[in-house]
Design an enzyme around this catalytic site. Structure first.
Site, PDB file in Angstrom:
ATOM      1  N   HIS A 260     -86.415 -25.445  81.060  1.00  0.00           N
ATOM      2  CA  HIS A 260     -85.867 -26.245  82.161  1.00  0.00           C
ATOM      3  C   HIS A 260     -85.051 -25.379  83.120  1.00  0.00           C
ATOM      4  O   HIS A 260     -84.594 -24.290  82.752  1.00  0.00           O
ATOM      5  CB  HIS A 260     -84.915 -27.310  81.608  1.00  0.00           C
ATOM      6  CG  HIS A 260     -85.584 -28.433  80.873  1.00  0.00           C
ATOM      7  ND1 HIS A 260     -85.115 -28.918  79.677  1.00  0.00           N
ATOM      8  CD2 HIS A 260     -86.668 -29.189  81.188  1.00  0.00           C
ATOM      9  CE1 HIS A 260     -85.890 -29.923  79.276  1.00  0.00           C
ATOM     10  NE2 HIS A 260     -86.834 -30.092  80.165  1.00  0.00           N
TER      11      HIS A 260
ATOM     12  N   CYS B 298     -78.024 -31.033  77.355  1.00  0.00           N
ATOM     13  CA  CYS B 298     -79.117 -31.999  77.047  1.00  0.00           C
ATOM     14  C   CYS B 298     -78.692 -33.153  76.163  1.00  0.00           C
ATOM     15  O   CYS B 298     -79.400 -34.151  76.094  1.00  0.00           O
ATOM     16  CB  CYS B 298     -80.321 -31.362  76.384  1.00  0.00           C
ATOM     17  SG  CYS B 298     -80.168 -29.802  75.733  1.00  0.00           S
TER      18      CYS B 298
HETATM   19  C1  CIR Z   1     -88.126 -30.657  74.290  1.00  0.00           C
HETATM   20  O1  CIR Z   1     -88.925 -29.733  74.182  1.00  0.00           O
HETATM   21  O2  CIR Z   1     -88.292 -31.559  75.103  1.00  0.00           O
HETATM   22  C2  CIR Z   1     -86.930 -30.682  73.387  1.00  0.00           C
HETATM   23  N1  CIR Z   1     -87.259 -30.096  72.142  1.00  0.00           N
HETATM   24  C3  CIR Z   1     -85.754 -29.975  74.006  1.00  0.00           C
HETATM   25  C4  CIR Z   1     -85.212 -30.669  75.207  1.00  0.00           C
HETATM   26  C5  CIR Z   1     -83.970 -30.036  75.708  1.00  0.00           C
HETATM   27  N2  CIR Z   1     -83.483 -30.767  76.802  1.00  0.00           N
HETATM   28  C6  CIR Z   1     -82.682 -30.266  77.733  1.00  0.00           C
HETATM   29  O3  CIR Z   1     -82.368 -29.106  77.713  1.00  0.00           O
HETATM   30  N3  CIR Z   1     -82.329 -31.058  78.722  1.00  0.00           N
END
Ligand code: CIR
Length: 269
Positions: free
Chosen positions: A161, A263
């Site tokens: 991201h 997140c």
């Molecule tokens: C994913 O791959 O979507 C999750 N394992 C990690 C998401 C992390 N989200 C974030 O940094 N906003």
């Protein structure tokens, strides 16, 4: 300010990951790390913390940031770019409506993860990463849903991201990962016509994980344990700005699942 967080699924060890895991995720340790995060938010946020229960059908549900973008009193419910994560947003939308937000929703073919959305503090500028998860339609629909903001698309050359590469420390300082992708992004941002006049200072963080800090209002910054050079840099940058830095133990199990500090919460002003 208050925060919305979500419990850790018992299926968390099956979270989506960019690379196959070298070491399996420990659910017990992950729970401990998530609890510590929520506990700290409870201490720091006068408005409190609303906790949504986990959904074991969605191993990644603790990464609640990806499900919604809240700007002022508007909540834009996203369409997460990973198909296996779609459906996480339902209870989040309900909770944000109950907290008084006006709820808008992205529509197909848009995809957008909240982890790609960086709202610059104290301004109406919003940077949105074009990434593996967020497409141009997602950026366009977000801009349409937030007409009082200036939305700028920027490419995410590596990592999951935008906020895996950059976050804001205050209104005039960006923290960027000291990696080729972080330096590339820095050059992109410096050349972005829409940001001309914002005078943003770019600071490069040796530990890429720590380019992601959680800024709470204009006083508190949350980081996690790192190497001494990174810790000293963040200590100094925060001290120079009169910011209080709070260092959680390193969230090793969240990092295995490509998660960072931002997140695990959605902030509401
Ligand atoms: C994913 O791959 O979507 C999750 N394992 C990690 C998401 C992390 N989200 C974030 O940094 N906003």
């Amino acid at each position: 300010m208050r925060a919305l967080v979500r419990g850790l699924a018992t299926s968390f060890a099956n979270a989506v990951t960019m690379e196959p895991l070298a070491n399996p995720i420990s659910l017990e340790l992950a729970q401990h790390q998530h609890d510590a995060y929520i506990q700290l938010l409870k201490q720091l946020l006068p408005g409190g913390v609303t906790e949504l229960p986990a959904d074991d059908k969605h191993p990644d549900c603790c990464f609640i940031e990806d499900t919604a973008v809240v700007a002022g009193s508007t909540a834009v419910i996203t369409r997460i770019g990973a198909a296996s994560r779609q459906g996480e947003e339902g209870p989040v939308a309900e909770a944000l409506a109950a907290l008084g937000c006006t709820v808008r929703r992205l529509q197909p073919p848009a995809t957008l993860d909240g982890g790609d959305v960086l709202q610059l503090p104290g301004s109406t500028h919003i940077l949105v990463g074009l990434s593996l998860r967020t497409n141009a339609e997602g950026v366009a629909q977000l801009a349409a849903a937030l007409p009082n903001h200036s939305v700028h698309a920027v490419p995410v050359a590596a990592g999951l991201h935008l906020k895996s590469l950059v976050t804001a420390l205050d209104a005039s300082t960006l923290l960027l990962s000291d990696t080729p992708a972080g330096h590339g992004l820095s050059a992109e941002l410096a050349a972005l016509p829409g940001l001309a006049g914002t005078q943003l200072q770019h600071e490069f963080v040796p530990d890429p994980v720590c380019a992601n800090v959680l800024l709470l209002g204009d006083r508190h910054v949350v980081t996690q344990g790192s190497d001494p050079t990174t810790e000293q840099l963040l200590d100094r940058l925060c001290a120079e700005r009169g910011l209080q830095l709070h260092r959680l133990p390193r969230a090793t199990e969240m990092i295995k699942a490509d998660g960072a500090l931002t997140c695990c919460s959605i902030l509401l002003s």
